[in-house]
Design a protein around this motif. Structure first.
Motif, mmCIF file in Angstrom:
data_model
loop_
_atom_site.group_PDB
_atom_site.id
_atom_site.type_symbol
_atom_site.label_atom_id
_atom_site.label_comp_id
_atom_site.label_asym_id
_atom_site.label_seq_id
_atom_site.Cartn_x
_atom_site.Cartn_y
_atom_site.Cartn_z
ATOM 1 N N ASP A 30 -9.146 6.340 6.673
ATOM 2 C CA ASP A 30 -9.166 5.087 5.918
ATOM 3 C C ASP A 30 -8.181 5.117 4.752
ATOM 4 O O ASP A 30 -7.759 6.187 4.285
ATOM 5 C CB ASP A 30 -10.566 4.806 5.366
ATOM 6 C CG ASP A 30 -11.530 4.331 6.445
ATOM 7 O OD1 ASP A 30 -11.069 4.028 7.560
ATOM 8 O OD2 ASP A 30 -12.739 4.260 6.163
ATOM 9 N N VAL A 31 -7.855 3.918 4.287
ATOM 10 C CA VAL A 31 -7.036 3.748 3.086
ATOM 11 C C VAL A 31 -7.902 3.051 2.042
ATOM 12 O O VAL A 31 -8.519 2.021 2.317
ATOM 13 C CB VAL A 31 -5.777 2.902 3.363
ATOM 14 C CG1 VAL A 31 -4.977 2.691 2.075
ATOM 15 C CG2 VAL A 31 -4.912 3.563 4.427
ATOM 16 N N ARG A 46 5.872 5.896 2.180
ATOM 17 C CA ARG A 46 5.799 7.160 2.919
ATOM 18 C C ARG A 46 4.356 7.562 3.176
ATOM 19 O O ARG A 46 4.004 8.023 4.271
ATOM 20 C CB ARG A 46 6.518 8.273 2.149
ATOM 21 C CG ARG A 46 8.034 8.172 2.169
ATOM 22 C CD ARG A 46 8.660 9.497 1.763
ATOM 23 N NE ARG A 46 8.207 9.933 0.450
ATOM 24 C CZ ARG A 46 8.825 9.656 -0.689
ATOM 25 N NH1 ARG A 46 9.940 8.932 -0.666
ATOM 26 N NH2 ARG A 46 8.359 10.095 -1.843
ATOM 27 N N ALA A 47 3.501 7.384 2.165
ATOM 28 C CA ALA A 47 2.109 7.814 2.289
ATOM 29 C C ALA A 47 1.354 6.977 3.306
ATOM 30 O O ALA A 47 0.607 7.506 4.144
ATOM 31 C CB ALA A 47 1.421 7.736 0.930
ATOM 32 N N VAL A 48 1.541 5.655 3.263
ATOM 33 C CA VAL A 48 0.836 4.789 4.210
ATOM 34 C C VAL A 48 1.300 5.049 5.632
ATOM 35 O O VAL A 48 0.487 5.185 6.550
ATOM 36 C CB VAL A 48 1.024 3.304 3.836
ATOM 37 C CG1 VAL A 48 0.463 2.404 4.926
ATOM 38 C CG2 VAL A 48 0.351 2.997 2.502
ATOM 39 N N LEU A 49 2.596 5.127 5.842
ATOM 40 C CA LEU A 49 3.125 5.329 7.185
ATOM 41 C C LEU A 49 2.862 6.747 7.689
ATOM 42 O O LEU A 49 2.879 6.988 8.897
ATOM 43 C CB LEU A 49 4.622 5.036 7.214
ATOM 44 C CG LEU A 49 5.011 3.593 6.863
ATOM 45 C CD1 LEU A 49 6.524 3.414 6.964
ATOM 46 C CD2 LEU A 49 4.291 2.585 7.744
ATOM 47 N N GLY A 50 2.600 7.675 6.768
ATOM 48 C CA GLY A 50 2.356 9.064 7.161
ATOM 49 C C GLY A 50 0.971 9.308 7.725
ATOM 50 O O GLY A 50 0.721 10.359 8.319
ATOM 51 N N GLY A 51 0.042 8.359 7.527
ATOM 52 C CA GLY A 51 -1.305 8.509 8.060
ATOM 53 C C GLY A 51 -2.168 9.422 7.207
ATOM 54 O O GLY A 51 -1.734 9.970 6.189
ATOM 55 N N THR A 88 -2.504 -3.494 3.706
ATOM 56 C CA THR A 88 -3.478 -3.847 4.743
ATOM 57 C C THR A 88 -2.791 -4.100 6.086
ATOM 58 O O THR A 88 -3.306 -3.697 7.133
ATOM 59 C CB THR A 88 -4.296 -5.085 4.331
ATOM 60 O OG1 THR A 88 -3.421 -6.193 4.058
ATOM 61 C CG2 THR A 88 -5.125 -4.806 3.097
ATOM 62 N N ARG A 89 -1.631 -4.746 6.061
ATOM 63 C CA ARG A 89 -0.918 -4.999 7.320
ATOM 64 C C ARG A 89 -0.420 -3.695 7.947
ATOM 65 O O ARG A 89 -0.550 -3.487 9.157
ATOM 66 C CB ARG A 89 0.247 -5.961 7.093
ATOM 67 C CG ARG A 89 -0.165 -7.402 6.848
ATOM 68 C CD ARG A 89 1.022 -8.339 7.040
ATOM 69 N NE ARG A 89 2.102 -8.031 6.113
ATOM 70 C CZ ARG A 89 2.255 -8.603 4.919
ATOM 71 N NH1 ARG A 89 1.390 -9.517 4.509
ATOM 72 N NH2 ARG A 89 3.273 -8.284 4.140
ATOM 73 N N ALA A 90 0.169 -2.831 7.127
ATOM 74 C CA ALA A 90 0.698 -1.571 7.651
ATOM 75 C C ALA A 90 -0.425 -0.702 8.194
ATOM 76 O O ALA A 90 -0.289 -0.087 9.264
ATOM 77 C CB ALA A 90 1.456 -0.831 6.542
ATOM 78 N N ARG A 131 -1.735 -2.015 11.593
ATOM 79 C CA ARG A 131 -0.870 -1.672 12.731
ATOM 80 C C ARG A 131 -1.126 -0.246 13.211
ATOM 81 O O ARG A 131 -0.861 0.079 14.371
ATOM 82 C CB ARG A 131 0.602 -1.843 12.339
ATOM 83 C CG ARG A 131 1.037 -3.293 12.230
ATOM 84 C CD ARG A 131 2.549 -3.407 12.177
ATOM 85 N NE ARG A 131 3.092 -2.857 10.950
ATOM 86 C CZ ARG A 131 3.319 -3.568 9.840
ATOM 87 N NH1 ARG A 131 3.027 -4.862 9.809
ATOM 88 N NH2 ARG A 131 3.830 -3.002 8.756
ATOM 89 N N GLN A 132 -1.644 0.601 12.337
ATOM 90 C CA GLN A 132 -1.963 1.975 12.716
ATOM 91 C C GLN A 132 -3.407 2.116 13.191
ATOM 92 O O GLN A 132 -3.843 3.219 13.533
ATOM 93 C CB GLN A 132 -1.749 2.903 11.507
ATOM 94 C CG GLN A 132 -0.324 2.930 10.991
ATOM 95 C CD GLN A 132 -0.232 3.657 9.656
ATOM 96 O OE1 GLN A 132 -1.026 3.433 8.750
ATOM 97 N NE2 GLN A 132 0.731 4.562 9.555
#
Length: 201
Positions: free
Chosen positions: A32-33, A93-98, A117-119, A122-123
């Protein structure tokens, strides 16, 4: 311990007429984020550093890193664009890194939360919100305590953004669009919180 789902308004928790006792822990799924929002001085950075062991993306931390490298006499507004650019690069970088992630949200720029929230969607990840609902006086006291007061103009923008978010939550009874949950805490509730944990579901 609370596993947030939907909207949890925990202001006045533990006080007469309030919603029970404030939780000592919040548990989220491992991927989760978490977005922590509130006015400057409301205690976002303090809460994140005290309660969260997952990766943090905090604009205040970036500001402190720049301040440590630059002359003390240099006003913040001079290098603020550099701080923001570095913060957004780190956030992307942090969001796309999972992986589990907690994000400091100043609140005055709603597009940042929308992008997160959108990024994350998508994951296939869920986004959660914690709103620290401090009064203007409490926020000013928090700024004085850390020795970093924002301008009256900037504070007014943050205050209005926080007001709009509170009104939206109260009006819909649901988390903001794209968020799986929202937890609203006052100062007492934030102090009662001891840990924010990301655990395997």
């Amino acid at each position: 311990m609370l596993r947030p789902r939907g909207l949890h308004d925990l202001r006045r928790a533990g006080r007469p007429g309030g919603p029970g006792q404030p939780p000592a822990a919040l548990h989220y799924r491992a991927d989760d984020v978490l977005v922590v929002s509130g006015m400057p001085g409301s205690g976002k950075s303090t809460l994140m550093r005290r309660c969260i062991t997952a990766r943090l993306v905090d604009s205040q931390q970036v500001r402190e890193e720049f301040a440590a490298r630059l002359p003390a006499w240099l006003p913040y507004f001079v290098y603020r664009p550099l701080v923001r650019a570095a913060h957004y690069r780190r956030l992307r970088r942090a969001v796309l890194g999972g992986g589990p992630l907690a994000v400091h949200d100043c609140g005055a720029l709603p597009w940042v939360r929308r992008w997160v929230t959108r990024a994350a969607a998508r994951q296939g990840r869920r986004v959660h919100l914690i709103l620290l609902d401090a009064s203007a006086g409490e926020a000013r006291e928090g700024q004085c305590a850390r020795g970093q007061r924002v301008s009256a103009y900037a504070f007014a923008r943050h205050r209005e953004s926080a007001r709009r978010l509170r009104r939206r939550l109260a009006g819909t009874g649901e988390p903001p669009a794209g968020c799986a949950s929202a937890v609203v805490l006052d100062r007492a509730g934030a102090r009662a919180l001891r840990e924010i944990v990301f655990v395997a579901s």
